[in-house]
Design a protein around this motif. Structure first.
Motif, PDB file in Angstrom:
ATOM      1  N   UNK A   1       0.657  -1.138   0.061  1.00  0.00           N
ATOM      2  CA  UNK A   1       0.041   0.077  -0.022  1.00  0.00           C
ATOM      3  C   UNK A   1       0.858   1.336  -0.031  1.00  0.00           C
ATOM      4  N   UNK A   2       1.960   1.409   0.959  1.00  0.00           N
ATOM      5  CA  UNK A   2       2.670   2.488   0.863  1.00  0.00           C
ATOM      6  C   UNK A   2       3.537   2.656  -0.519  1.00  0.00           C
ATOM      7  N   UNK A   3       3.996   1.577  -1.076  1.00  0.00           N
ATOM      8  CA  UNK A   3       4.724   1.763  -2.193  1.00  0.00           C
ATOM      9  C   UNK A   3       3.956   2.383  -3.284  1.00  0.00           C
ATOM     10  N   UNK A   4       2.506   2.048  -3.450  1.00  0.00           N
ATOM     11  CA  UNK A   4       1.620   2.502  -4.182  1.00  0.00           C
ATOM     12  C   UNK A   4       1.339   4.026  -4.008  1.00  0.00           C
ATOM     13  N   UNK A   5       1.240   4.347  -2.835  1.00  0.00           N
ATOM     14  CA  UNK A   5       0.858   5.658  -2.422  1.00  0.00           C
ATOM     15  C   UNK A   5       2.098   6.658  -2.836  1.00  0.00           C
ATOM     16  N   UNK A   6       3.360   6.065  -2.491  1.00  0.00           N
ATOM     17  CA  UNK A   6       4.669   6.980  -2.742  1.00  0.00           C
ATOM     18  C   UNK A   6       4.840   7.000  -4.526  1.00  0.00           C
ATOM     19  N   UNK A   7       4.497   5.977  -5.217  1.00  0.00           N
ATOM     20  CA  UNK A   7       4.435   6.012  -6.713  1.00  0.00           C
ATOM     21  C   UNK A   7       3.805   7.353  -7.090  1.00  0.00           C
ATOM     22  N   UNK A   8       2.377   7.225  -6.496  1.00  0.00           N
ATOM     23  CA  UNK A   8       1.346   8.082  -6.886  1.00  0.00           C
ATOM     24  C   UNK A   8       1.584   9.645  -6.448  1.00  0.00           C
ATOM     25  N   UNK A   9       2.376   9.793  -5.298  1.00  0.00           N
ATOM     26  CA  UNK A   9       2.462  10.930  -4.614  1.00  0.00           C
ATOM     27  C   UNK A   9       3.725  11.467  -5.042  1.00  0.00           C
ATOM     28  N   UNK A  10       4.673  10.967  -5.782  1.00  0.00           N
ATOM     29  CA  UNK A  10       5.874  11.353  -6.104  1.00  0.00           C
ATOM     30  C   UNK A  10       6.004  12.629  -7.051  1.00  0.00           C
ATOM     31  N   UNK A  11       6.613  13.607  -7.080  1.00  0.00           N
ATOM     32  CA  UNK A  11       6.802  14.993  -7.720  1.00  0.00           C
ATOM     33  C   UNK A  11       7.951  14.806  -8.720  1.00  0.00           C
ATOM     34  N   UNK A  12       8.664  13.535  -8.879  1.00  0.00           N
ATOM     35  CA  UNK A  12       9.802  13.503  -9.447  1.00  0.00           C
ATOM     36  C   UNK A  12       9.919  12.503 -10.704  1.00  0.00           C
ATOM     37  N   UNK A  13       8.662  11.921 -10.536  1.00  0.00           N
ATOM     38  CA  UNK A  13       8.711  10.378 -11.610  1.00  0.00           C
ATOM     39  C   UNK A  13       7.900  10.794 -12.990  1.00  0.00           C
ATOM     40  N   UNK A  14       8.707  10.250 -14.118  1.00  0.00           N
ATOM     41  CA  UNK A  14       7.915  10.435 -15.294  1.00  0.00           C
ATOM     42  C   UNK A  14       6.807   9.300 -15.411  1.00  0.00           C
ATOM     43  N   UNK A  15       6.122   9.645 -16.463  1.00  0.00           N
ATOM     44  CA  UNK A  15       5.045   8.409 -16.744  1.00  0.00           C
ATOM     45  C   UNK A  15       5.712   6.950 -16.834  1.00  0.00           C
ATOM     46  N   UNK A  16       6.888   6.940 -17.672  1.00  0.00           N
ATOM     47  CA  UNK A  16       7.489   5.588 -17.852  1.00  0.00           C
ATOM     48  C   UNK A  16       7.801   5.186 -16.459  1.00  0.00           C
ATOM     49  N   UNK A  17       8.450   6.063 -15.569  1.00  0.00           N
ATOM     50  CA  UNK A  17       9.005   5.456 -14.174  1.00  0.00           C
ATOM     51  C   UNK A  17       7.892   5.116 -13.348  1.00  0.00           C
ATOM     52  N   UNK A  18       6.643   5.756 -13.471  1.00  0.00           N
ATOM     53  CA  UNK A  18       5.629   5.288 -12.812  1.00  0.00           C
ATOM     54  C   UNK A  18       4.893   3.947 -13.220  1.00  0.00           C
ATOM     55  N   UNK A  19       4.905   3.721 -14.642  1.00  0.00           N
ATOM     56  CA  UNK A  19       4.553   2.321 -15.019  1.00  0.00           C
ATOM     57  C   UNK A  19       5.540   1.374 -14.777  1.00  0.00           C
ATOM     58  N   UNK A  20       6.755   1.715 -14.851  1.00  0.00           N
ATOM     59  CA  UNK A  20       7.731   0.625 -14.476  1.00  0.00           C
ATOM     60  C   UNK A  20       7.400   0.190 -12.874  1.00  0.00           C
ATOM     61  N   UNK A  21       7.425   1.051 -12.000  1.00  0.00           N
ATOM     62  CA  UNK A  21       7.308   0.936 -10.735  1.00  0.00           C
ATOM     63  C   UNK A  21       6.011   0.300 -10.317  1.00  0.00           C
TER      64      UNK A  21
END
Length: 306
Positions: free
Chosen positions: A148-168
């Motif tokens: 749950x925390x991993x998902x929230x961190x991915x969604x709440x990060x201000x530095x990730x590109x769409x490609x990075x979010x998809x990978x994570x």
């Protein structure tokens, strides 16, 4: 019960900065009856940590808005159970200021301290040997809460590109799907939750004591053991350091069938948590993005400490 102060204004994730936490420090010290004039900043990352050199006392300011556990109650129980931990000072605490829990600890001079993985075997073994639960509420779904925390961190990060979010997210879904197949071999109980070199101190007798209990939970001890293994391997510690820890502790996580899976989960949690906390353009953001780039190609790179 936490004591509250109406000033300063409540902090947020974005306003949890050294200039703001200094005001929180001064307010909390006044409430606790402690002189803060000698305060200097030790570190400002997950928490804000100040040292009062005249006291000597360490003041820790937790981030606002987190689901904080009763660290004070937990540590007092650990002291009664002879688990090696840094000790609280005798004041009414925690103090709640601007939405941040503030706690006061005995200062341990670390100028000549060497806390390696082997020294962590004693306090971790003592912690994991506790057969009763503490009289405080602790999270008890460590693995589920991690995803749950991993998902929230991915969604709440201000530095990730769409490609990075998809990978994570894809990595998170893949690892979560494998979770039901994992069979733990150590008895569940109280775990530190973030056991590594920088979350331990050396006491006046040269022994390691655990600190930074904000991630404590009820869960598999394997989580603590793999956390330390990740830190030894990823942050460039001597190749045999974790071997020596395993001999002292009596169990090698790398021999367990679930090791590679839990290692990958722990590393993903570390990457995504720092992605959430990193400001665009910062050195921290650059290191997180470097780790993600290596994740794209599964490169076993050494990480820089954040």
């Amino acid at each position: 019960m936490a004591r509250q102060d109406t000033e300063p204004a409540r902090l947020t994730e974005s306003t949890f900065t050294p200039d703001r936490t200094r005001v929180v420090l001064e307010t909390a010290c006044r409430l606790a009856g402690i002189d803060y004039i000698s305060a200097s900043l030790l570190r400002h990352h997950t928490n804000a940590v100040y040292v009062l050199t005249d006291a000597p006392i360490v003041v820790k300011i937790g981030r606002p808005g987190w689901n904080h556990i009763d660290v004070v109650g937990l540590v007092r129980w650990l002291e009664q159970r002879a688990v090696p931990t840094v000790r609280l000072i005798e004041v009414d605490q925690p103090v709640l200021v601007a939405g941040c829990p503030v706690t006061f600890w005995r200062y341990l001079d670390q100028r000549d301290a060497i806390v390696d993985a082997e020294k962590l075997a004693e306090p971790l073994a003592a912690l994991h040997a506790q057969s009763v639960r503490p009289p405080v509420s602790l999270p008890d779904q460590q693995i589920r809460n991690t995803f749950t925390a991993i998902g929230s961190s991915i969604d709440g990060s201000p530095i990730l590109s769409p490609e990075d979010r998809s990978l994570l997210h894809a990595r998170r879904v893949e690892l979560a799907a494998q979770a039901p197949e994992v069979r733990y071999v150590l008895a569940p109980g109280v775990i530190h939750g973030d056991a590594h070199h920088r979350n331990a101190l050396q006491d006046s007798h040269g022994r390691a004591v655990l600190c930074d209990w904000e991630s404590a939970a009820v869960g598999p001890p394997e989580w603590d053991l793999v956390t330390l293994e990740v830190h030894c391997r990823r942050f460039g510690h001597p190749a045999d350091e974790y071997d020596r820890f395993c001999r002292a502790y009596g169990f090698d996580i790398r021999d367990w069938t679930g090791y590679r899976w839990l290692r990958n989960v722990r590393e993903l949690r570390m990457i995504t948590t720092n992605a959430r906390k990193s400001a665009p353009g910062s050195n921290t953001a650059a290191e997180v993005l470097r780790r993600i780039e290596a994740l794209h190609v599964d490169a076993p790179i050494t990480w820089s400490i954040l």
